[in-house]
Motif scaffolding. Structure first.
Motif, PDB file in Angstrom:
ATOM      1  N   GLU A   9      23.064 -25.466 -31.661  1.00  0.00           N
ATOM      2  CA  GLU A   9      23.851 -24.655 -32.610  1.00  0.00           C
ATOM      3  C   GLU A   9      25.576 -25.512 -32.130  1.00  0.00           C
ATOM      4  OE1 GLU A   9      21.418 -22.574 -34.253  1.00  0.00           O
ATOM      5  OE2 GLU A   9      22.401 -22.919 -35.307  1.00  0.00           O
ATOM      6  N   GLY A  26      27.181 -25.093 -37.013  1.00  0.00           N
ATOM      7  CA  GLY A  26      25.835 -25.112 -37.286  1.00  0.00           C
ATOM      8  C   GLY A  26      25.742 -25.805 -38.111  1.00  0.00           C
ATOM      9  N   LYS A  31      21.220 -30.606 -38.233  1.00  0.00           N
ATOM     10  CA  LYS A  31      21.336 -30.366 -37.460  1.00  0.00           C
ATOM     11  C   LYS A  31      21.888 -30.786 -34.918  1.00  0.00           C
ATOM     12  CE  LYS A  31      20.054 -25.778 -35.184  1.00  0.00           C
ATOM     13  NZ  LYS A  31      19.077 -24.703 -34.531  1.00  0.00           N
TER      14      LYS A  31
END
Lengths: 113, 115
Positions: A30, A51, A71
């Protein structure tokens, strides 16, 4: 499992040129970070992301922009390079759990003439 | 606000003698603490991390660190230095600031090991 991959490894720019450093991680992390490392200064945080689609300023964000459209990728841009941006740049990532370690890329050596 | 101070920029020891690299931290909350090592022309590698399970943390290559809350310290030690330990060591604190977790590095301590 490649971990964190930075490209390019070396680059020489002239003052005023622009470039983008790419950081890619294949661990589904993340959090991603961009640091610069200068002698006697340790690592200083430029920008970070918690994120996909999010970015935030770190200690030394001026002159840099970042994007986290996917991501796995965290891009660091220099719109108009300056000699003061000569440094070694490290990207790092980690997942969202507490106390999880940072995984670092191997660094990008950037010289601005 | 959080910060980390590495008290020595350079430490020189003889091979086979103990190593002590000092780190003090400041954090508003119970911090997560780490030591990373960077060998010349290499990336950073995690040595050990403090997870609050035990105050004495053992890491790789014989290194360990003790978390002392009363002294706000997290010093790195090794009983006997090896030539391969010559590197730069970074103490790192992670805490929460403005709702986000931030990671702050110390300025580094270069360890020289003399044969």
């Amino acid at each position: 499992n490649a971990g964190v991959t930075q490209t390019p490894k070396f680059r020489v720019l002239k003052t005023g040129q622009s470039m983008t450093l790419l950081c890619a991680q294949d661990m589904n992390h993340e959090y991603m970070y961009w640091y610069r490392q200068d002698p006697g200064m340790g690592l200083r945080l430029i920008h970070y992301s918690v994120g996909e689609g999010t970015t935030a300023k770190g200690e030394v964000p001026d002159g840099y922009n970042v994007s986290r459209l996917k991501k796995q990728n965290f891009l660091l841009g220099l719109e108009s390079a300056a000699p003061s941006q000569t440094s070694v740049y490290f990207c790092a990532s980690r997942d969202g759990r507490a106390n999880e370690k940072l995984f670092f890329g191997s660094g990008t050596q950037l010289s601005v003439l | 606000a959080q910060s980390v101070t590495q008290l020595d920029s350079h430490v020189s020891v003889s091979e086979g003698t103990p190593v002590l690299l000092r780190c003090n931290y400041s954090s508003s909350y119970s911090p997560s603490l780490f030591w990373y090592v960077q060998h010349p022309n290499k990336g950073l590698q995690l040595l050990l991390k403090y997870t609050s399970a035990a105050t004495l943390v053992k890491g790789i290559n014989g290194f360990e660190a003790e978390f002392k809350k009363s002294e706000t310290s997290f010093h790195l030690t090794k009983p006997s230095a090896h030539m391969s330990d010559a590197a730069e060591y970074f103490c790192v604190v992670r805490g929460t600031s403005g709702g986000y977790q931030k990671v702050t590095f110390g300025t580094g301590t270069k360890l020289q090991v003399i044969p």
